[in-house]
Structures are given as C-alpha cells and as structure tokens.
Design an enzyme around this catalytic site. Structure first.
Site, PDB file in Angstrom:
ATOM      1  N   SER A 182       0.561  -1.559   0.191  1.00 21.26           N
ATOM      2  CA  SER A 182      -0.327   0.183   0.084  1.00 21.26           C
ATOM      3  C   SER A 182       0.602   1.244  -0.086  1.00 21.26           C
ATOM      4  CB  SER A 182      -0.841   0.033   1.610  1.00 21.26           C
ATOM      5  OG  SER A 182      -2.004   1.569   1.383  1.00 21.26           O
TER       6      SER A 182
ATOM      7  N   TYR B 214      -0.313  -0.036  10.693  1.00 22.82           N
ATOM      8  CA  TYR B 214      -0.183  -0.757   9.128  1.00 22.82           C
ATOM      9  C   TYR B 214       0.911  -0.378   8.304  1.00 22.82           C
ATOM     10  CZ  TYR B 214      -3.252  -0.785   4.634  1.00 22.82           C
ATOM     11  OH  TYR B 214      -3.868  -0.433   3.534  1.00 22.82           O
TER      12      TYR B 214
END
Length: 321
Positions: A158, A184
């Site tokens: 990501s 994350y």
C-alpha cells in the site's frame, strides 16, 4: 513488456485476449473486495484458482460470481481455509496444499487488515504485522517448492507503507505507543521487503516476486475507519497533492483495484517487476519528501533491510527457510 494500462484500467482490460487455461493460481483473502474480483477475472480467462479465506462460509457466498465466471470461462475455483492471524492455521493450509502436490504458477498474497485497534494474533504478534506480513511469510515460504520455475509471487502492499518503516526491535509495540496507521505502515513496508528478498532468493529459477499498491478502494479493508476518519485522510492527501501540483485523490473501483495485481502476476515482464514495487500497472519510482500516494520509499526496497527483516521473521516464527 510495456502497455498503456494505468490507474483506471480494470482487471478484465489488463487480461483481455489472454488465455490462462492450464495456469494454477493461489489468491488469499477471497471473502470480499479485491480478492474476489482478482479470482473472478482470473477464472474468467480460464485459470484454475485456489482461494484462501478465514471464514469459508462467508467466502462461499462471496465467490458465487467467481464460480459462475469459472463455468463460463472454462476455469476452475476451489476454496481452502486460512486464518493468517494463526500460524497453526497457516501451517495447516500449507500442509494441505503440499499434500495435494499440484504446483502453482502464481501466488497473490492479497489478504490483510488495515488500521485495526490494538490487538494481537493467536501467536502474540501485533495484529496487523502478524496478519499482513508474518502469516504470508510462513505460508509462502512453506509452499515455495510448489511455485513453478518461472512463476510469480505478488504481495499486496500500500501507499500506506510511507507511514513507517519496519521496527525490528519492537515489532509488537511492546515499548512504543500504539498507533493504528503506524502499525499498518510497518506491515505494508514488510510486504514490500518480503517480496524484495523472496525475489533475490528465487530468481535463479525464474521465480520472481514483486509488491503492488492496488489503489484507494472502498472495500471491507476499511472496516475500522469511520466516515470522519476517511474524510480526514482524503483531506490530508489532497492538501499534499495540491502543494505538489497533483490532482485531487480519487477512489478506484474494485475492478480497477484488482488491475495491478493481475498485471504484475500475468502481463508484466518478470525482469521489469522482479524485486520492485508497482502501482497503476507500472513500476513505481523511489520518492522521498511529502508525497502521500505515488512512488515508493527507499527504505521499503532496500535489499539489506529486506535481509534483516527476513532473518528476524524467521526468528519470530521459529522456522528457517
């Protein structure tokens, strides 16, 4: 191989005219969103896809369209159980696939969680790092012998990797205050570094690995975000984009989000993508500074950092590969 594919291309457009009959592909996370669409596009072009999911009942319902596409496209679709937050489940899944013995041409490590509240996996790892990185690390390495020479591994990362590098000394936030986006970011950086080192270890037999950014898509991945969280994130991205002279952020559709996965797995030249990070159906450039979306941070594709993470990951899971 070059192409004109980009941010708005769909998985079907990327695979147009390609016959995947005889190709066998493993896709994790097929109970919703990108995993379902990735599997559907592949079987529609004749591939045999094994979809892995934690909740098989949910996945059965979610993949009804995948089975229909398989029937029309002469592909095949099966499900296997996989809970990436439990290494016992990961090992059981790998054992099942090894016992079955049929090779894979491609593995797409698609499953993951994002910005979750603090928690730990069954094995005591911080939830996002344990699920997104360590679960796939064990699964892929245990079945590496099943991935054919000349095959491909695609790990979904990501743009969120920009939030933080991996922390090899405190991976579970035992000392640092927990921040869901920092966690994350660590896990998504780890996904890239894993691909970098896996590629180095296996490219002699033509097996190449890369990481990809699917884009910003509204899927179940965002289940832990409120509407205000999303609005604040988009506003932050747009503020930075405006300063850089870039257009405002736009969400992708799910078919557009799956495009880079299938491009990197099937269409892109192996030497072009091997050991790299890709976005919008092309290889991303290394960028620094305040860019929030495009490009890859240098620390995420650093070969020495990748080796260090690999060694630590082996230590944490108690296996050597």
């Amino acid at each position: 191989m070059t192409s004109s594919f980009g941010a708005t291309s769909t998985a079907d457009e990327v695979l147009a005219g390609i016959d995947l009959t005889g190709r066998r592909i493993l896709v994790t996370g097929v109970s919703a969103g990108l995993g379902v669409e990735t599997a559907r596009a592949l079987v529609a072009h004749g591939a045999s896809v094994v979809g892995a999911a934690r909740d098989l009942a949910k996945a059965e319902t979610a993949t009804a369209g995948v089975r229909a596409a398989a029937a029309q496209g002469h592909g095949h679709f099966d499900l296997v159980q996989l809970d990436l937050a439990s290494l016992a489940s990961v090992r059981a899944c790998a054992d099942h696939l090894i016992t079955d013995g049929r090779p894979f041409d491609v593995v797409i490590a698609n499953a993951g969680v994002m910005a979750s509240p603090f928690g730990k996996t069954v094995d005591g790892f911080e939830t996002q790092f344990g699920t997104n990185h360590l679960g796939h690390f064990v699964l892929v390495n245990r079945i590496a012998s099943l991935i054919a020479d000349g095959g491909r591994l695609v790990t979904l990362s990501s743009a969120g990797h920009r939030f933080s590098d991996v922390d090899l000394d405190d991976p579970n936030f035992d000392r640092a205050d927990y921040d869901p986006w920092a966690a994350y970011g660590r896990s998504k950086t780890a996904n890239i570094l894993f691909a970098v080192e896996f590629d180095r270890r296996h490219k002699a037999r033509g097996l190449r690995a890369c990481a990809i950014m699917p884009g910003g898509i509204r899927t179940e991945l965002g289940r832990h975000m409120t509407q205000s969280d999303e609005e604040a994130l988009v506003a932050s991205i747009n503020e930075t984009n405006a300063k850089a002279g870039l257009p405002p952020f736009a969400f992708k559709t799910i078919p557009q989000g799956a495009a880079t996965s299938v491009w990197a797995a099937i269409v892109a030249d192996a030497d072009l993508v091997g050991g790299r990070y890709c976005e919008d159906c092309h290889v991303a450039e290394i960028v620094e500074g305040q860019a929030l979306r495009n490009g890859v941070r240098a620390y995420a594709v650093d070969g020495e950092r990748a080796k260090q993470l690999w060694a630590k990951s082996e230590e944490w899971v108690g296996e050597r590969y």
